[in-house]
Enzyme design. Sequence first.
Site, PDB file in Angstrom:
ATOM      1  N   GLU A   1      -9.630  -4.881  -1.647  1.00 27.98           N
ATOM      2  CA  GLU A   1     -10.150  -4.014  -2.696  1.00 27.98           C
ATOM      3  C   GLU A   1     -11.674  -4.081  -2.781  1.00 27.98           C
ATOM      4  O   GLU A   1     -12.251  -5.165  -2.875  1.00 27.98           O
ATOM      5  CB  GLU A   1      -9.510  -4.390  -4.041  1.00 27.98           C
TER       6      GLU A   1
ATOM      7  N   HIS B   1     -12.076  -5.915  -8.083  1.00 30.85           N
ATOM      8  CA  HIS B   1     -12.191  -4.548  -8.591  1.00 30.85           C
ATOM      9  C   HIS B   1     -13.194  -4.552  -9.738  1.00 30.85           C
ATOM     10  O   HIS B   1     -13.245  -5.497 -10.505  1.00 30.85           O
ATOM     11  CB  HIS B   1     -10.819  -4.067  -9.084  1.00 30.85           C
TER      12      HIS B   1
ATOM     13  N   THR C   1      -8.871   4.188  -4.122  1.00 30.53           N
ATOM     14  CA  THR C   1      -7.855   3.422  -3.384  1.00 30.53           C
ATOM     15  C   THR C   1      -6.812   4.342  -2.759  1.00 30.53           C
ATOM     16  O   THR C   1      -6.440   4.186  -1.591  1.00 30.53           O
ATOM     17  CB  THR C   1      -7.137   2.425  -4.318  1.00 30.53           C
TER      18      THR C   1
ATOM     19  N   ASP D   1     -11.296  -0.835   1.223  1.00 33.06           N
ATOM     20  CA  ASP D   1     -10.893   0.545   0.920  1.00 33.06           C
ATOM     21  C   ASP D   1     -12.073   1.458   0.618  1.00 33.06           C
ATOM     22  O   ASP D   1     -12.071   2.632   0.973  1.00 33.06           O
ATOM     23  CB  ASP D   1      -9.831   0.609  -0.190  1.00 33.06           C
ATOM     24  N   HIS D   2     -13.100   0.928  -0.051  1.00 36.69           N
ATOM     25  CA  HIS D   2     -14.275   1.733  -0.411  1.00 36.69           C
ATOM     26  C   HIS D   2     -15.340   0.802  -0.950  1.00 36.69           C
ATOM     27  O   HIS D   2     -15.105  -0.400  -1.077  1.00 36.69           O
ATOM     28  CB  HIS D   2     -13.914   2.815  -1.441  1.00 36.69           C
TER      29      HIS D   2
HETATM   30  C1  GP9 Z   1      -4.923   0.158  -8.814  1.00 37.92           C
HETATM   31  C2  GP9 Z   1      -5.820  -0.214  -7.714  1.00 37.92           C
HETATM   32  C3  GP9 Z   1      -7.225   0.281  -7.960  1.00 37.92           C
HETATM   33  O1  GP9 Z   1      -3.580  -0.053  -8.639  1.00 37.92           O
HETATM   34  O2  GP9 Z   1      -5.309   0.044  -6.476  1.00 37.92           O
HETATM   35  O3  GP9 Z   1      -7.485   1.572  -7.565  1.00 37.92           O
HETATM   36  P1  GP9 Z   1      -8.985   2.139  -7.509  1.00 37.92           P
HETATM   37  O4  GP9 Z   1      -9.522   2.121  -8.919  1.00 37.92           O
HETATM   38  O5  GP9 Z   1      -9.796   1.241  -6.616  1.00 37.92           O
HETATM   39  O6  GP9 Z   1      -8.871   3.488  -6.964  1.00 37.92           O
HETATM   40 MN    MN Z   2      -9.837   0.562  -4.630  1.00 39.89          MN
END
Ligand code: GP9
Ligand code: MN
Length: 726
Positions: A267, A433, A316, A493-494
Site C-alpha cells: 500500500e 495508508h 488501490t 499500488d500508487h
Molecule cells: C482499502 C484500501 C485503500 O480497502 O485498499 O484503498 P485506497 O484508499 O488506497 O484506494
Molecule cells: Mn492504495
Amino acid sequence: MKKIKSFFEKNNLKKVVNTRLGFFALLIVLLWLKNVLAYTIEFNLGIDRSIEYFILWINPIATTILLLSIALYVRRKRNAYIALMVIYGLLTLLLFSNIVYYREFTDFITINTMLGAGKVSTGLGESALRLFRPYDFIYWIDMIAIIFALATKRIKMQEKPVRARFSLAISTLSVLIFFGNLSLAETVRPGLLSRTFSRDYLVKYLGVNAFTVYDGVVTYQTNQVRAEASENDLEAVLDYVDGHYAEPNEKLYGLAEGRNVIYIHLESLQQFVIDYQLEDENGQLHEVTPFLNSLYHDNSTFSFDNFFHQVSGGKTSDAETLMDNSLFGLNQGSLFSQMGDKNTFQAAPNILAQTQGYTSAVFHGNKGSFWNRNETYKRFGYDYFFDASYYDVTEENSFQYGLHDKPFFEQSVQYLEHLQQPFYSKFIAVSNHYPYSELKGDEAGFPMANTDDETINGYFATANYLDASIEEFFNYLKASGLYENSVIVLYGDHYGISNSRNKDLAELVGKSKATWTDFDNAQMQRVPYMIHVPGTTEGYENHTYGGEVDALPTLLHLLGVDTTNYVLLGQDLFSANNEQLVAFRNGNFVTPNYTYLGGTIYDNHTGFAVNTPSEALSAQIEESLLKVETQLRTSDSINNGDLLRFNVESGLAPINPSDYSYLRQVNQITAIEDALGDKSTSLFSVNGNKSTVDLFETKSYLDNNPVAEVPEEETTTTSTEEAATE
Ligand code: GP9
Ligand code: MN
C-alpha cells in the site's frame, strides 16, 4: 418546557396531524426515526467523529421531504393521502430491504442487485427468512397504525389541498437541504461522488435514498453506453492488441511454470523508499525497508527501478484493475465501483483457472464492500475473497482502512494453507495508508521524519512496519514450505505522498523545495515492482521503463502461458520488443529519455524542459503521444462498452458470478479438501492434515529494537480526512 406541555394538553398535535401538512410532517419524523434506528443498530458505517454523526443524522431528511412532497401536489383528498402512504411505504420498504440485505452481505442493495443482474447463488431469496429479527416489526408497526388510524378516522383527512406554491417551496427547501448536506459531506470526504469509494460511504454521508437514486443514475448511464456498443467495436481493440503485442523473452518464458503466485500489494509504497535511510534528529541513519531492500538486491529477484503506477481516482482499485487485467482504470472514478459488478473481464485468476487449473484468492483486512471488491472479484474469477469478516479485527489492531499488516498476514495463513495448489493469491496490505499516523504501543518507535508536513513525517514509520510484516510472512512461507514452490510478486499500488506535498519531501530525497518541478513530481510516481522466484539465480535489477499495465503479460509469460488470445494492453517487461512507453492515466507519459507533461517535454537526463525541440524530437514525441492516446482510448472503449463480452475467440468460457460466493468460505475450502481426499494439494493436506498456522511468528517493533527510544504518545491527526489527492 411549559409551552410544549400546554401544546400537548390543548391537543394541538392531533389537530396538526389532521391537516395534510401536519400528516406529511408526521411521516417525515417517523421515517427519520426509522433511518436513525437503522444507522444505530443495523449498519456499521465506521463513524468516529462528531461531524460524521451530524451528517449521518441529518442525511435522511432532505430526500425524505423531497420524495414525500410529491404527494403534496395531488389535490384530491383520497388520492393525496394514498400517494403519501404509497411513498411512505416504498421508502420504508427500501430501508427495510437494505437492513435485511446488510445483515447477510454487510453491503447495500444496488439497482443491479434489484434487477437481478447481480444475483448471488446464496442470494437473499433462500436466506431472507433466516435474516429477519423478532424486533423487525418496529419498522412496520407505524405503517399499520397509521393506516388503521386513517381508516377509523382517528386521523382525519383534510379536504383542502396544499397550495401548489407552498408545495413547491417545500420541495425547493428539501433540494437546498440536500445540497447543504452534500457540500458538508464533500468537505469531510472529498471526491465522494466522483470517486465513489464504497456504497458505505454514500449511505454514511447521503443516506439510503440518495444512494439508491445515485446508483440508479450511474447504472442507467453505463447501461446506455453498453447498449450502444457492438461486436464491431471489438475489431479496433483486437487490431490494437495484435499490433502492440511484445514477444516473450525466450530465456524467461515458463521460468515459474506451475508455481503458486503470491502477490503482495504494498500500500502506497513508492520506489524512493527502497534503499532509503532516514536520518533521525541525532543524525543517525535508519533503513526504512531493510527486508524489501534485501529482496530487491537478491539474485532470485527481478527488480525494476523504472516501474510506474498508472492509477487515477480509483487508487488501490485502479492498481488492481491494471495488475489483474492489463487494462486501465477509468478516467474518472473507480472501474471497480462503476463496472465491477457488470462487466466481463479477462482477469488473471480466470485465465489461470481455465488454462492451468489454478485456484485463486484475495486476502484483505477491510470490508469487502470497499471499492465494490465483493462484486468485482467474482467477475475477475477469484474463487475466494477473505475480507475483514474473516479476521479478528479489534479497536487495537486496526484503523479506518482495516486490520493492520502484521495481524493481517498472521491471520491469513489459516485460510491460505487450505487453498488447492497451484494458487493465484493476492495479499492487500493497508497499514501504510494515509494519514500514516496510526502506529501505537509496541509498534511505535521508528523515527518520524522532521518536515513541515505531518503526513510525510509518519510515512517512513508505517513503511517500516509494512516491511517488517512482509518479512514475517516470508519467514512463514519458508517455514511452511510454500516458498520454494511459489513466485512472489511485490508491487506498490500508487504514491503515498501526493504531488501537493512533494515540495516538503524534496530535501529528504536530495533535492530542494525551491527548484522542485512537475518533472520531479512525475519521477516520484515510480513504485516498487519485484518478482521473486525462489531457486533461480538469474535475478537482476531491470531498468526497463514500464507500468502496472505491463505486469500481467510479464507474469503470464513467466508462468509459461501464451497470451496471444487475450486482450491485454500492456507489454511483457522482459521482452526485447518492449517499447518502454509509460502512459499515465491523464495522457502524460514517460520514456527512458523524455517525460511529457501537459504539452511540455522534459529531458530526463537534465530534468529541464526542452523549450525548442528539434523537428525529430517533436515528431518522436508526437508519435508517442498518439500511442498513449490509443492505448488509453482502447482501454476506455473496452471498459465503457463492456467489449470483452464479445470476445469469444479468447477461448475463455464466460464467468457466471452466481457461481461465486464469499460467504462461509471455510466450509467451501475444507469441503473441497475432503472431496479430493488424497488428491488434495492444499498445504494442509500435503502436510498430513496438520495445520502450519503455528509456524507463523510475529514480533513487534519494540521486540526487534529493544533499545529504541519510545517516543512521547503521538497525537494522531485525523481531524480532516484525506484530501482528494490522497
Ligand atoms: C482499502 C484500501 C485503500 O480497502 O485498499 O484503498 P485506497 O484508499 O488506497 O484506494
Ligand atoms: Mn492504495
